[in-house]
Motif scaffolding. Structure first.
Motif, short mmCIF file in Angstrom:
data_model
loop_
_atom_site.label_atom_id
_atom_site.label_comp_id
_atom_site.label_asym_id
_atom_site.label_seq_id
_atom_site.Cartn_x
_atom_site.Cartn_y
_atom_site.Cartn_z
N ARG A 32 78.72 95.47 17.73
CA ARG A 32 78.22 96.85 17.76
C ARG A 32 78.12 97.44 16.36
O ARG A 32 77.56 98.52 16.19
CB ARG A 32 79.16 97.72 18.59
CG ARG A 32 79.16 97.36 20.06
CD ARG A 32 80.41 97.83 20.74
NE ARG A 32 80.55 99.28 20.64
CZ ARG A 32 81.10 100.02 21.59
NH1 ARG A 32 81.53 99.47 22.70
NH2 ARG A 32 81.21 101.31 21.43
N HIS B 30 70.53 97.27 23.27
CA HIS B 30 70.07 97.57 21.92
C HIS B 30 69.07 96.54 21.43
O HIS B 30 68.10 96.87 20.77
CB HIS B 30 71.26 97.65 20.96
CG HIS B 30 72.00 98.94 21.10
ND1 HIS B 30 71.66 100.06 20.39
CD2 HIS B 30 73.02 99.30 21.91
CE1 HIS B 30 72.45 101.06 20.73
NE2 HIS B 30 73.30 100.61 21.66
N LEU C 146 66.06 100.36 22.60
CA LEU C 146 66.49 101.57 23.30
C LEU C 146 65.28 102.47 23.53
O LEU C 146 64.45 102.60 22.66
CB LEU C 146 67.51 102.32 22.46
CG LEU C 146 68.96 101.87 22.56
CD1 LEU C 146 69.80 102.78 21.72
CD2 LEU C 146 69.42 101.94 24.01
N GLU D 166 64.66 98.73 17.82
CA GLU D 166 65.21 98.92 16.48
C GLU D 166 65.13 100.37 16.02
O GLU D 166 64.91 100.65 14.85
CB GLU D 166 64.48 98.02 15.47
CG GLU D 166 64.42 96.56 15.86
CD GLU D 166 65.72 95.81 15.64
OE1 GLU D 166 66.23 95.85 14.51
OE2 GLU D 166 66.23 95.23 16.61
N LEU E 51 67.45 102.60 15.64
CA LEU E 51 68.47 102.92 14.64
C LEU E 51 68.10 102.38 13.27
O LEU E 51 68.29 103.03 12.26
CB LEU E 51 69.83 102.36 15.08
CG LEU E 51 70.49 103.10 16.24
CD1 LEU E 51 71.78 102.40 16.63
CD2 LEU E 51 70.76 104.54 15.89
N MET F 103 77.47 101.71 11.70
CA MET F 103 76.83 101.83 12.99
C MET F 103 77.86 101.54 14.06
O MET F 103 78.75 100.71 13.87
CB MET F 103 75.74 100.76 13.05
CG MET F 103 74.73 100.97 14.09
SD MET F 103 73.19 101.51 13.37
CE MET F 103 72.40 99.98 12.97
N ASP F 104 77.78 102.26 15.17
CA ASP F 104 78.59 101.88 16.33
C ASP F 104 77.71 102.04 17.56
O ASP F 104 77.43 103.16 17.98
CB ASP F 104 79.86 102.74 16.41
CG ASP F 104 80.80 102.22 17.50
OD1 ASP F 104 80.47 101.20 18.15
OD2 ASP F 104 81.84 102.86 17.73
N ARG F 105 77.28 100.92 18.08
CA ARG F 105 76.38 100.98 19.22
C ARG F 105 77.20 101.19 20.48
O ARG F 105 78.09 100.40 20.77
CB ARG F 105 75.57 99.69 19.33
CG ARG F 105 74.70 99.44 18.11
CD ARG F 105 73.96 98.12 18.23
NE ARG F 105 73.15 97.88 17.05
CZ ARG F 105 73.63 97.42 15.91
NH1 ARG F 105 74.90 97.13 15.80
NH2 ARG F 105 72.83 97.23 14.87
N SER G 23 74.98 106.17 20.53
CA SER G 23 75.36 105.34 19.40
C SER G 23 75.57 106.24 18.20
O SER G 23 75.00 107.32 18.12
CB SER G 23 74.25 104.33 19.08
OG SER G 23 74.15 103.42 20.13
#
Ligand SMILES: Nc1ncnc2c1ncn2[C@@H]1O[C@H](COP(=O)(O)OP(=O)(O)OP(=O)(O)O)[C@@H](O)[C@H]1O
Ligand SMILES: [Mg+2]
Lengths: 271, 91
Positions: free
Chosen positions: A54, B28, B32, B37, B39, B65-67, B72
């Motif tokens: 992630r 992801h 999304l 892509e 982000l 980043m934290d999906r 996110s």
């Protein structure tokens, strides 16, 4: 001095990525500063096994192309502060990774880390060549099974001829890691024995990792197996292997077969 | 201490964790909101805009980043110098 270690095999699915994560984590747990690099362009998996999927922002190819610098692309493990990951790119263009670029990045990593562990893709093509190109040492991952042993033999030949070290007339130090060793099948004589494999490959033995549910459980939750359950049999085998990489002399034990109920009832013995 | 669930072979299953991790990751990777892509696009455009006004020192830019499942987090930390030399000529 920094060491570049390639984890390679020729054959696919034998346990290279699992072993990269486990050995990297074990070395980091011993206080070494470690970076693991995923060379599997287009099919990255090391991030998943390490539970960092992630958090990927930039990747190896972004750094090679100068879109990001190394410090931006490296992901620090949340549990082991000495462990870092350089993720592979998901691009389909495998030529984006150049020998010059890989060499430049590995040289930079050498100034910052004790261990640079390169997780090779399967095969003997460009990706596998690049992963081993700058190695000082190699872990050859082999399953006790004919096609895997044959592919390992080819990879050993490449380590002795196609690496930068070999071209300078030096040797890449090679270690044999037998993985997915099935004690039950070995006891029934259905699998090549450890002696068969070491005789054929004539390479110093780094360790024997048994086939184990603990490995699957660890990868399900995104933890190297040495971290998820440090006392499990595979975790201890990987930790001993890491100690041997650090120069310790520890005898290699062949995992013992736990006899199945049927075997015991029927009084079966190894063939 | 005796670990009872483990003793009876029923330790916490790891498969549900694997399932959730994969669902988030694949959502992801497939793109999304129909925009693949997103982000990555935001990241590169934000940095491009900022670099039109400030000389960006790559060492002073931190992107994380934290999906997540529902949301996110894209965090971009840019250290902006206060001295005049740090400013690019605004167009
Ligand atoms: N000791 C083990 N016991 C049980 N399962 C294992 C063991 N080692 C690896 N596996 C499983 O085997 C599969 C392949 O492992 P892994 O991805 O590490 O191999 P690989 O050599 O990196 O594969 P590839 O060539 O595709 O990169 C995974 O599902 C992994 O969980
Ligand atoms: Mg792999």
């Amino acid at each position: 001095m920094a060491k570049v270690l390639v984890v390679t095999s020729g054959k696919g699915g034998v346990g290279k990525t699992t072993s990269t994560a486990a050995l990297g984590a074990a070395l980091a747990q011993m206080g070494e500063k470690v970076v693991v690099i995923d060379f599997d362009v287009g099919l990255r998996n090391l991030d998943l096994v390490l539970g960092a999927e992630r958090r990927v922002v930039f990747d190896f190819i972004n750094v090679v192309q100068g879109i990001a610098n190394l410090s931006q692309a490296l992901i620090r493990d949340k549990r082991l502060e000495n462990l870092w990951l350089l993720p592979a790119s998901q691009t389909r263009d495998k030529d984006a990774l150049t020998e010059e670029g890989v060499g430049r990045i590995i040289a930079e990593l050498r100034t910052k880390f004790d261990w640079i562990i390169c997780d090779s893709p399967a095969g003997i093509e460009r990706g596998a060549m690049l992963a081993m190109r700058f190695a000082d040492e190699a872990v050859v991952v082999t399953n006790p099974e004919v096609s895997s042993v044959r592919d390992s033999d080819r990879i050993i030949g490449m380590l002795d001829s196609k690496t930068a070290k070999a071209e300078k007339g030096e040797q890449v130090q090679k270690h044999l890691l037998i993985t997915r060793y099935d004690t039950g099948r070995a006891a029934r004589g259905e699998m090549l024995s450890i002696n068969d494999v070491t005789d054929i490959l004539a390479t110093e033995m780094l360790g024997i990792i048994p086939e184990s549910q603990d490995v699957l459980r660890a990868s399900n939750v995104g933890m190297p197996v040495t971290l998820n359950d440090a006392n499990s049999v595979p975790a201890r085998a990987y930790t001993d292997a890491a100690r041997r990489l650090m120069g310790a002399t520890i005898p290699v034990l062949v995992p013992a077969a736990r006899k199945g109920l049927m075997d015991r009832l029927l009084g079966r013995r190894a063939a | 201490m005796i670990n009872f669930p483990r003793l009876f072979g029923g330790r916490t299953a790891s498969a549900p964790v694997a399932r959730e991790r994969l669902q988030i990751l694949l959502a992801h990777e497939r793109g999304l909101c129909g925009q693949p892509e997103l982000l990555e696009l935001l990241r590169s455009e934000i940095l491009a805009v900022v670099s039109r006004h400030v000389t960006l020192d790559a060492e002073k830019v931190r992107v994380t980043m934290d999906r997540g499942n529902l949301v996110s987090m894209l965090e971009i930390d840019i250290e902006v110098p206060n001295s005049a030399e740090g400013w690019a000529v605004a167009s």
